[in-house]
Scaffold this motif. Structure first.
Motif, PDB file in Angstrom:
ATOM      1  N   MET A   1      34.133  30.487  38.349  1.00 57.39           N
ATOM      2  CA  MET A   1      33.748  31.262  39.534  1.00 57.39           C
ATOM      3  C   MET A   1      32.630  30.528  40.269  1.00 57.39           C
ATOM      4  O   MET A   1      31.697  30.045  39.648  1.00 57.39           O
ATOM      5  N   THR A   2      32.737  30.490  41.570  1.00 55.48           N
ATOM      6  CA  THR A   2      31.646  29.841  42.307  1.00 55.48           C
ATOM      7  C   THR A   2      30.591  30.886  42.625  1.00 55.48           C
ATOM      8  O   THR A   2      30.908  32.032  42.964  1.00 55.48           O
ATOM      9  N   GLN A   3      29.368  30.452  42.499  1.00 57.04           N
ATOM     10  CA  GLN A   3      28.281  31.391  42.721  1.00 57.04           C
ATOM     11  C   GLN A   3      27.938  31.461  44.204  1.00 57.04           C
ATOM     12  O   GLN A   3      27.877  30.439  44.882  1.00 57.04           O
ATOM     13  N   ASP A   4      27.736  32.695  44.665  1.00 58.02           N
ATOM     14  CA  ASP A   4      27.357  32.861  46.060  1.00 58.02           C
ATOM     15  C   ASP A   4      26.025  33.595  46.073  1.00 58.02           C
ATOM     16  O   ASP A   4      25.956  34.764  45.715  1.00 58.02           O
ATOM     17  N   LYS A 276      28.076  41.344  40.221  1.00 58.32           N
ATOM     18  CA  LYS A 276      28.457  40.298  41.188  1.00 58.32           C
ATOM     19  C   LYS A 276      27.544  40.408  42.418  1.00 58.32           C
ATOM     20  O   LYS A 276      27.024  39.421  42.933  1.00 58.32           O
ATOM     21  N   THR A 281      27.346  35.586  37.728  1.00 59.67           N
ATOM     22  CA  THR A 281      28.676  34.961  37.688  1.00 59.67           C
ATOM     23  C   THR A 281      29.500  35.456  36.508  1.00 59.67           C
ATOM     24  O   THR A 281      30.715  35.300  36.485  1.00 59.67           O
ATOM     25  N   GLN A 315      39.582  40.391  37.103  1.00 56.66           N
ATOM     26  CA  GLN A 315      38.383  39.568  37.257  1.00 56.66           C
ATOM     27  C   GLN A 315      38.501  38.492  38.339  1.00 56.66           C
ATOM     28  O   GLN A 315      37.508  38.189  39.011  1.00 56.66           O
ATOM     29  N   ALA A 316      39.684  37.958  38.555  1.00 58.59           N
ATOM     30  CA  ALA A 316      39.815  36.908  39.571  1.00 58.59           C
ATOM     31  C   ALA A 316      39.464  37.487  40.939  1.00 58.59           C
ATOM     32  O   ALA A 316      38.683  36.913  41.702  1.00 58.59           O
ATOM     33  N   GLU A 317      39.992  38.673  41.206  1.00 57.84           N
ATOM     34  CA  GLU A 317      39.724  39.331  42.486  1.00 57.84           C
ATOM     35  C   GLU A 317      38.251  39.752  42.617  1.00 57.84           C
ATOM     36  O   GLU A 317      37.675  39.720  43.705  1.00 57.84           O
ATOM     37  N   GLY A 319      35.644  38.262  41.334  1.00 58.72           N
ATOM     38  CA  GLY A 319      34.737  37.132  41.529  1.00 58.72           C
ATOM     39  C   GLY A 319      33.614  37.112  40.507  1.00 58.72           C
ATOM     40  O   GLY A 319      32.541  36.559  40.752  1.00 58.72           O
ATOM     41  N   GLU A 321      33.243  36.716  36.073  1.00 59.36           N
ATOM     42  CA  GLU A 321      34.051  36.454  34.876  1.00 59.36           C
ATOM     43  C   GLU A 321      33.543  37.270  33.691  1.00 59.36           C
ATOM     44  O   GLU A 321      32.323  37.424  33.523  1.00 59.36           O
TER      45      GLU A 321
END
Ligand code: PPS
Length: 569
Positions: A1-4, A276, A281, A315-317, A319, A321
């Protein structure tokens, strides 16, 4: 997952606009928020519930209840609703702005009411909590506390709810995001908890951080948790006591003012979305995440790993994990904690575990809590708040007809307890209370209930503060006695003693001459003559007074208290 870690939208207006809005909002119809609604509003306003922009509209609510999605298809598992009474709802028109106030009357926000509807609460219970069973705390809340009507609409934030406790430990999502940016934490695994941290939790969080190669955020809930949980003041002191077991450069702790629903799988997904929003993450989901306990048939509401399954699915949706964990147990032979399902040689080693119930028993009886289980500093904190039963406060609640002997036995009991010493003893006798606390009340059902609730309130305060309260009113209604029991049992034991003298005997004795007057119709609504008395069904003790001396009756109560561990023999 990329962190924003970019700031997320909040619902607050600027400081200047807030001052103006606050002045204008003074003229609006206002709703006094419940403690749960205050928690929800705080997370709506600070972006913890992003992307929600207010309390759910009817269409969003229906979508969330039926398939965990708002009307536009966004994943959101928990109805965030503003429940109000019918009476209040009748004063509000759709399209109108209302002010939302905290319990002291401070205006926190305004809301434009776009929707007003009567929800199908049984449907909500079935779909969201898995069963329409009031043994579930959130279903109980839904049916017995929440108002009958829901209002929905966007919220404009004026100010955060005020917290006087642990201010430095509370962070908004954007404050945590800024902290992670500043520290250069690119992966953060969050640990949600509503319990004190013991060694098993420490091991679990260490492993999770290692597995995800991430920094750790201990993120305890300090809003509303499961009824009966250890209060958050004690818990935060416990967290602070174990924090130095964690390396400061890799671990942070922040308090989350969330009102939990104990909704197991849906709650886990909700918790993940909230984390999130707080810049994390990864999220730890253990065994029986946010479990509500047993249903009214004595079975678990959810399977132990249902929460992990639902989280994994989404979990993919989401964002964020999941770091899933099985139950951690202590392997004595290796002097370490291990996940129960990874112990290959479990028949050859000694596995130790102390359940929550066993821990409470040991605390209440002042028994040893081993070092392998918890940290001495945590145990010390817990013992300060939960002293052994023999040092806790409790309430003895006598109930029975007028002239049954309640006051005489209560007085004898008081003197015996004072002779023993150790705890302050207060007698709340029917007549005394009516003179000092309830002098304006009569004997209608409404007034009797008010009288008993007042006695219950005082007794609960005495019990909370470690004293002994002895109450001796008639208390004719079972439902009111049950409500008083619930108030008191949060803080200590409640011992209901039925003084079971028959009405014939009370009338024969007629010590105050009241029965004669009641028979002549000169006193109305007289209990047992012209007013009802619900005989207690399951009192802790029932006393026969007709052939037994007062001294012996009081002694029976003492024996009962001893057998419950409330006084030392
Ligand atoms: S209640 O129902 O629990 O609120 O009643 P309580 O406060 O214990 O009543 C205290 C005493 O009031 C006297 N009294 C009556 N009792 C029952 N019904 C009626 N209508 C009534 N009017 C006056 C009575 O003496 C109660 O005293 P006890 O100590 O029970 O004998």
């Amino acid at each position: 997952m990329t962190q924003d870690l970019a700031p997320i939208p909040e619902l607050y207006v600027s400081y200047d606009s807030a001052q103006k809005l606050k002045a204008e909002a003074g003229d609006l119809i206002s709703h006094d928020l419940t403690p749960r609604q205050i928690c929800d509003l705080e997370l709506l306003m600070n972006g913890g519930f992003n992307p929600l922009k207010g309390f759910l509209s009817e269409a969003d609510y229906n979508g969330v209840v039926e398939n965990m999605r708002t009307a536009d298809g966004t994943l959101w598992p928990m109805p965030i609703t503003l429940d109000v009474t019918e009476k209040f709802a009748d004063t509000v028109e759709v399209g109108q702005d209302i002010a939302l106030r905290d319990q002291e009357g401070v205006i926190l926000a305004t809301m434009t009411v776009t929707d007003k509807w009567v929800p199908n609460k049984s449907r909500e219970a079935e779909k969201v909590f898995g069963a329409d069973d009031v043994a579930h705390p959130a279903v109980n809340y839904l049916h017995n506390h929440a108002g009958a009507v829901y209002l929905g609409g966007p919220v404009t934030g004026i100010q955060q709810p005020v917290h006087y406790d642990f201010r430095a430990r509370r962070d908004t999502p954007n404050e945590l995001r800024a902290y992670f940016r500043k520290m250069g934490w690119r992966k953060v695994v969050a640990f949600q908890t509503r319990n004190p941290l013991h060694r098993a939790h420490q091991e679990l969080t260490f492993r999770a951080a290692r597995e995800a190669q991430a920094n750790l955020l201990i993120h305890p809930v300090v809003g509303l948790t499961k009824p009966g949980d250890i209060d958050h003041f004690t818990r935060v002191r416990c967290y602070e006591a174990v924090l130095d077991q964690y390396p400061a450069s890799t671990t942070a702790m922040s308090l989350l003012n969330l009102a939990m629903r104990m909704a197991g799988p849906r709650e886990a997904v909700w918790h993940g979305l909230i984390r999130k929003n707080h810049g994390c993450t990864h999220f730890i989901v253990g065994r029986d995440h946010a479990g509500p306990g047993k249903n009214s048939a004595g079975e678990d509401f959810y399977g132990p790993y249902d929460a992990q399954d639902l989280f994994r699915e989404h979990q993919a949706e989401m964002g964020i994990e999941m770091v899933d964990f099985k139950h951690m147990v202590y392997v004595q032979d290796r002097a370490q904690y291990e996940p129960a399902d990874e112990i290959a040689d479990k028949d050859d080693v000694t596995i130790l575990n102390i359940s929550g119930t066993e821990l409470r028993r040991r605390l209440s009886e002042g028994l040893e809590i081993p070092e392998w289980f918890s940290f001495p500093t945590v145990v010390e904190e817990l013992r300060r708040t939960r002293p052994p039963r023999a040092s806790q406060g409790f309430t003895v609640f006598f109930t029975g007809f007028s002239g049954s002997g309640k006051s005489t036995i209560a007085n004898a009991l008081m003197v015996k307890l004072m002779e023993m010493g150790g705890r302050p003893v207060t007698l709340l006798d029917g007549d005394i209370v009516r003179k000092n606390l309830s002098s304006e009340l009569g004997f209608s059902k409404e007034h009797r209930d008010l009288n008993i609730r007042r006695i219950g309130y005082v007794a609960s305060e005495i019990t909370k503060n470690g004293g002994i309260a002895i109450c001796a009113p008639i208390a004719p209604y079972a439902a009111t006695r049950r409500a008083v029991r619930e108030d008191i049992e949060q803080f200590g034991a409640f011992i209901e003693v039925h003084v079971a003298t028959s009405i014939e005997e009370c009338e024969r004795r007629d010590r105050k001459g009241l029965y004669k007057l009641a028979r002549e119709g000169k006193i109305k609504e007289f209990t047992g003559i012209s007013d009802p008395y619900d005989v207690p069904e399951n009192p802790e003790l029932s006393l026969e007074t007709e052939s037994v001396a007062v001294d012996n009756c009081a002694h029976q109560v003492i024996l009962k208290l001893e057998s419950m561990g409330l006084i030392k023999g």
